[in-house]
Motif scaffolding. Sequence first.
Motif, PDB file in Angstrom:
ATOM      1  N   GLU A  14       0.744  -1.219   0.065  1.00 18.86           N
ATOM      2  CA  GLU A  14       0.018  -0.028   0.171  1.00 18.86           C
ATOM      3  C   GLU A  14       0.699   1.311  -0.046  1.00 18.86           C
ATOM      4  OE1 GLU A  14      -2.691   0.015   3.299  1.00 18.86           O
ATOM      5  OE2 GLU A  14      -2.078   2.077   3.836  1.00 18.86           O
ATOM      6  N   ARG A  15       2.091   1.131   0.695  1.00 14.67           N
ATOM      7  CA  ARG A  15       2.818   2.354   0.939  1.00 14.67           C
ATOM      8  C   ARG A  15       3.149   3.021  -0.454  1.00 14.67           C
ATOM      9  NH1 ARG A  15       8.616   3.849   2.140  1.00 14.67           N
ATOM     10  NH2 ARG A  15       7.953   5.515   0.741  1.00 14.67           N
ATOM     11  N   TRP A  16       3.475   1.954  -1.570  1.00 12.13           N
ATOM     12  CA  TRP A  16       3.893   2.751  -2.719  1.00 12.13           C
ATOM     13  C   TRP A  16       2.810   3.481  -3.380  1.00 12.13           C
ATOM     14  CZ3 TRP A  16       8.658   3.667  -2.358  1.00 12.13           C
ATOM     15  CH2 TRP A  16       9.645   2.810  -1.538  1.00 12.13           C
ATOM     16  N   ILE A  17       1.671   2.767  -3.435  1.00 11.76           N
ATOM     17  CA  ILE A  17       0.298   3.524  -4.172  1.00 11.76           C
ATOM     18  C   ILE A  17       0.267   4.644  -3.427  1.00 11.76           C
ATOM     19  CG2 ILE A  17      -1.981   3.202  -4.216  1.00 11.76           C
ATOM     20  CD1 ILE A  17      -1.588   0.205  -4.054  1.00 11.76           C
TER      21      ILE A  17
ATOM     22  N   TYR B 132      14.048   8.423  -4.935  1.00  9.19           N
ATOM     23  CA  TYR B 132      12.830   8.521  -3.951  1.00  9.19           C
ATOM     24  C   TYR B 132      12.769   7.412  -2.949  1.00  9.19           C
ATOM     25  CZ  TYR B 132       7.938   9.253  -2.288  1.00  9.19           C
ATOM     26  OH  TYR B 132       7.022   9.608  -1.513  1.00  9.19           O
ATOM     27  N   ASP B 133      12.983   7.529  -1.666  1.00  6.49           N
ATOM     28  CA  ASP B 133      13.065   6.501  -0.929  1.00  6.49           C
ATOM     29  C   ASP B 133      14.318   5.634  -0.751  1.00  6.49           C
ATOM     30  OD1 ASP B 133      11.376   5.793   1.785  1.00  6.49           O
ATOM     31  OD2 ASP B 133      11.473   3.930   0.990  1.00  6.49           O
ATOM     32  N   ARG B 134      14.292   4.945  -1.932  1.00  9.27           N
ATOM     33  CA  ARG B 134      15.336   3.774  -1.948  1.00  9.27           C
ATOM     34  C   ARG B 134      16.519   4.559  -2.692  1.00  9.27           C
ATOM     35  NH1 ARG B 134      11.811  -1.290  -3.927  1.00  9.27           N
ATOM     36  NH2 ARG B 134      10.875  -1.591  -1.836  1.00  9.27           N
ATOM     37  N   LEU B 135      18.005   4.576  -2.099  1.00  7.17           N
ATOM     38  CA  LEU B 135      19.177   5.126  -2.757  1.00  7.17           C
ATOM     39  C   LEU B 135      19.356   4.406  -3.967  1.00  7.17           C
ATOM     40  CD1 LEU B 135      21.021   7.435  -2.611  1.00  7.17           C
ATOM     41  CD2 LEU B 135      22.500   5.454  -1.241  1.00  7.17           C
TER      42      LEU B 135
ATOM     43  N   ASP C  25      18.822  -6.147  -2.129  1.00  6.95           N
ATOM     44  CA  ASP C  25      19.066  -5.093  -3.002  1.00  6.95           C
ATOM     45  C   ASP C  25      18.327  -3.748  -2.741  1.00  6.95           C
ATOM     46  OD1 ASP C  25      16.282  -5.687  -3.484  1.00  6.95           O
ATOM     47  OD2 ASP C  25      16.581  -6.776  -5.392  1.00  6.95           O
ATOM     48  N   ASP C  26      18.005  -3.550  -1.364  1.00  4.98           N
ATOM     49  CA  ASP C  26      17.781  -2.269  -0.926  1.00  4.98           C
ATOM     50  C   ASP C  26      18.565  -1.892  -0.030  1.00  4.98           C
ATOM     51  OD1 ASP C  26      16.221  -0.144   0.056  1.00  4.98           O
ATOM     52  OD2 ASP C  26      14.169  -1.122   0.087  1.00  4.98           O
ATOM     53  N   ASN C  27      19.148  -0.628  -0.146  1.00  5.04           N
ATOM     54  CA  ASN C  27      20.118  -0.014   0.707  1.00  5.04           C
ATOM     55  C   ASN C  27      19.214   0.187   2.132  1.00  5.04           C
ATOM     56  OD1 ASN C  27      22.876   1.237   1.432  1.00  5.04           O
ATOM     57  ND2 ASN C  27      21.601   3.129   1.562  1.00  5.04           N
ATOM     58  N   ASN C  28      18.062   0.540   2.015  1.00 10.90           N
ATOM     59  CA  ASN C  28      17.294   0.937   3.241  1.00 10.90           C
ATOM     60  C   ASN C  28      17.209  -0.268   4.044  1.00 10.90           C
ATOM     61  OD1 ASN C  28      16.539   3.378   1.961  1.00 10.90           O
ATOM     62  ND2 ASN C  28      14.382   2.582   1.575  1.00 10.90           N
ATOM     63  N   ALA C  29      17.162  -1.589   3.693  1.00 15.29           N
ATOM     64  CA  ALA C  29      16.978  -2.822   4.430  1.00 15.29           C
ATOM     65  C   ALA C  29      18.531  -2.966   5.288  1.00 15.29           C
ATOM     66  CB  ALA C  29      16.675  -4.009   3.647  1.00 15.29           C
TER      67      ALA C  29
ATOM     68  N   GLN D 238       6.629  -2.025   9.532  1.00 19.24           N
ATOM     69  CA  GLN D 238       7.005  -0.592   9.278  1.00 19.24           C
ATOM     70  C   GLN D 238       6.163  -0.405   8.198  1.00 19.24           C
ATOM     71  OE1 GLN D 238      10.726   1.404   6.837  1.00 19.24           O
ATOM     72  NE2 GLN D 238      10.825  -0.608   6.604  1.00 19.24           N
ATOM     73  N   ASP D 239       5.712   0.815   8.138  1.00 22.35           N
ATOM     74  CA  ASP D 239       4.815   1.702   7.072  1.00 22.35           C
ATOM     75  C   ASP D 239       3.424   2.005   7.529  1.00 22.35           C
ATOM     76  OD1 ASP D 239       6.805   1.696   5.132  1.00 22.35           O
ATOM     77  OD2 ASP D 239       5.980  -0.043   3.961  1.00 22.35           O
ATOM     78  N   ALA D 240       3.036   1.494   8.763  1.00 21.15           N
ATOM     79  CA  ALA D 240       1.803   2.075   9.212  1.00 21.15           C
ATOM     80  C   ALA D 240       0.553   1.863   8.402  1.00 21.15           C
ATOM     81  CB  ALA D 240       1.806   3.214   9.825  1.00 21.15           C
TER      82      ALA D 240
ATOM     83  N   TYR E 259       5.607   4.757  11.570  1.00 26.79           N
ATOM     84  CA  TYR E 259       4.780   5.658  10.628  1.00 26.79           C
ATOM     85  C   TYR E 259       5.730   6.359   9.929  1.00 26.79           C
ATOM     86  CZ  TYR E 259       1.856   9.916   9.785  1.00 26.79           C
ATOM     87  OH  TYR E 259       1.376  10.875   9.133  1.00 26.79           O
ATOM     88  N   LYS E 260       5.491   6.250   8.381  1.00 29.07           N
ATOM     89  CA  LYS E 260       6.348   7.277   7.701  1.00 29.07           C
ATOM     90  C   LYS E 260       5.224   8.028   6.745  1.00 29.07           C
ATOM     91  CE  LYS E 260      10.119   4.698   5.804  1.00 29.07           C
ATOM     92  NZ  LYS E 260      10.555   3.562   5.230  1.00 29.07           N
ATOM     93  N   ASP E 261       5.143   9.397   7.119  1.00 32.33           N
ATOM     94  CA  ASP E 261       4.137  10.164   6.358  1.00 32.33           C
ATOM     95  C   ASP E 261       4.485  10.291   4.817  1.00 32.33           C
ATOM     96  OD1 ASP E 261       2.576  11.953   5.439  1.00 32.33           O
ATOM     97  OD2 ASP E 261       2.550  13.387   7.346  1.00 32.33           O
TER      98      ASP E 261
HETATM   99  C1  BGC Z   1      10.838   1.044   2.459  1.00 33.83           C
HETATM  100  C2  BGC Z   1       9.863   0.604   3.490  1.00 33.83           C
HETATM  101  C3  BGC Z   1       9.064  -0.357   2.769  1.00 33.83           C
HETATM  102  C4  BGC Z   1       9.808  -1.428   2.042  1.00 33.83           C
HETATM  103  C5  BGC Z   1       9.018  -2.430   1.290  1.00 33.83           C
HETATM  104  C6  BGC Z   1      11.700   0.068   1.719  1.00 33.83           C
HETATM  105  O1  BGC Z   1      12.627   0.496   0.755  1.00 33.83           O
HETATM  106  O2  BGC Z   1      11.977   1.989   2.819  1.00 33.83           O
HETATM  107  O3  BGC Z   1       9.098   1.701   3.819  1.00 33.83           O
HETATM  108  O4  BGC Z   1       8.254  -1.092   3.813  1.00 33.83           O
HETATM  109  O5  BGC Z   1      10.801  -0.882   1.219  1.00 33.83           O
HETATM  110  O6  BGC Z   1       8.023  -1.929   0.058  1.00 33.83           O
END
Ligand code: BGC
Length: 388
Positions: free
Chosen positions: A72-75, A146-149, A201-205, A298-300, A318-320
């Motif tokens: 849902e968050r990406w939508i 956006y969000d992911r480097l 493959d996601d730097n955030n992780a 994560q994401d609420a 919660y990430k607005d």
């Molecule tokens: C985002 C998270 C999200 C995850 C899965 C990450 O890159 O930062 O908010 O939960 O991807 O979609």
Amino acid sequence: MKKLLAVLLALSMAFALVACGGNGGNNTADNTANNTNNTGDNTANNAGDSGDAEQPGAGKTVGIAMPTQSSERWINDGANMKAQLEALGYEVVLQYAEDDVQMQVSQIENMVAQMVDCLVIAAVDSGALTAVEAQAKNAGIPIVAYDRLLMDTDAVSYYASFDNKGVGTAIAEYIVEAKDLEGARAAGESYTIEFFMGSPDDNNAVLLHQGIMEVLQPYLDDGTLVCKTGRTSFDETCILRWSQETAQQWCENYLSGFYADEDLDIVCSAFDGFAYGCRSALESAGYTEENWPLITGQDAELMAVKNIISGKQTMSIYKDTRLLAEKCVTMVNAVVNGTEPEINDTETYDNGVLVVPSYLCTPVAVDINNYEELLIDGGYYTAEQLAE
Ligand code: BGC
């Protein structure tokens, strides 16, 4: 000055527009594809046709490449950004790649061929886009991550995200407090814990896992936390493409094996989707209110918050996405119109080629005690949505 005022006015209108939807576009949990452009929608839409030369986006097109509609968050991210950009006069091409790397590459190639004025990319695989990013650069098209480097590329101008290590720290600190690990340590007690981390493959992780371990490692070292599978490193706990199904399978295996004779007390999950998968596994294994573990996320997401209310998930982050979209839009405006966007980090996000100037929003832990104030009063969800 007049132009600046117009920009500010348009931005605040865009924000109001998104906010007064009552939910920032977050009404889609059960109906994922209906409030935004679908995968195949490749047509720029009408707002830019107004021809209002005062609008910073007049006559310009932004290509937005998003990873998937399965979460849902990406939508919401896509919908929020589209609305805000259109309110500034931009035309928007918004596409989702459904976690398919090749599909995302071709979508971006098409946007480059269309000669969009700027690209906004949330990557499926952050390191797999270098060739198409180089094409964009050669064509003079700036890129905002956006969000992911975006890794291993010099073609990215700015990065808008949340403090990703901070997400991990917030999850871990929540566990420390909720389970009173200091008290447990003093009393010589222990809790069992398992980890479900994000995509390799996601730097955030990677950063999220670092944040978690910075806080929890000492409790693992002294036995206050016991991970019976022994899987605590990122390599052992990362789940490709953030797959809910894989998390569920892992959890089922753990429960029938390592936890056949002892309860699992803490599910340290890096994503609401993993929490859903683990919830199913726990229910199948016969867990009840009596021994239900602490489950993080994560994401609420709407579903996660409903699960928090019913007690099936303990917390989320919660990430607005309205705020993130707003920050990203200021970056787009800057690269397109030659102005400077607001940046609050110039040190952290090294993509292997350059340190990308970033704006990092602050993640906040949400649980049963603060969801009303944060999410309902904050206009992210309506009480009706959460009650459905
Ligand atoms: C985002 C998270 C999200 C995850 C899965 C990450 O890159 O930062 O908010 O939960 O991807 O979609």
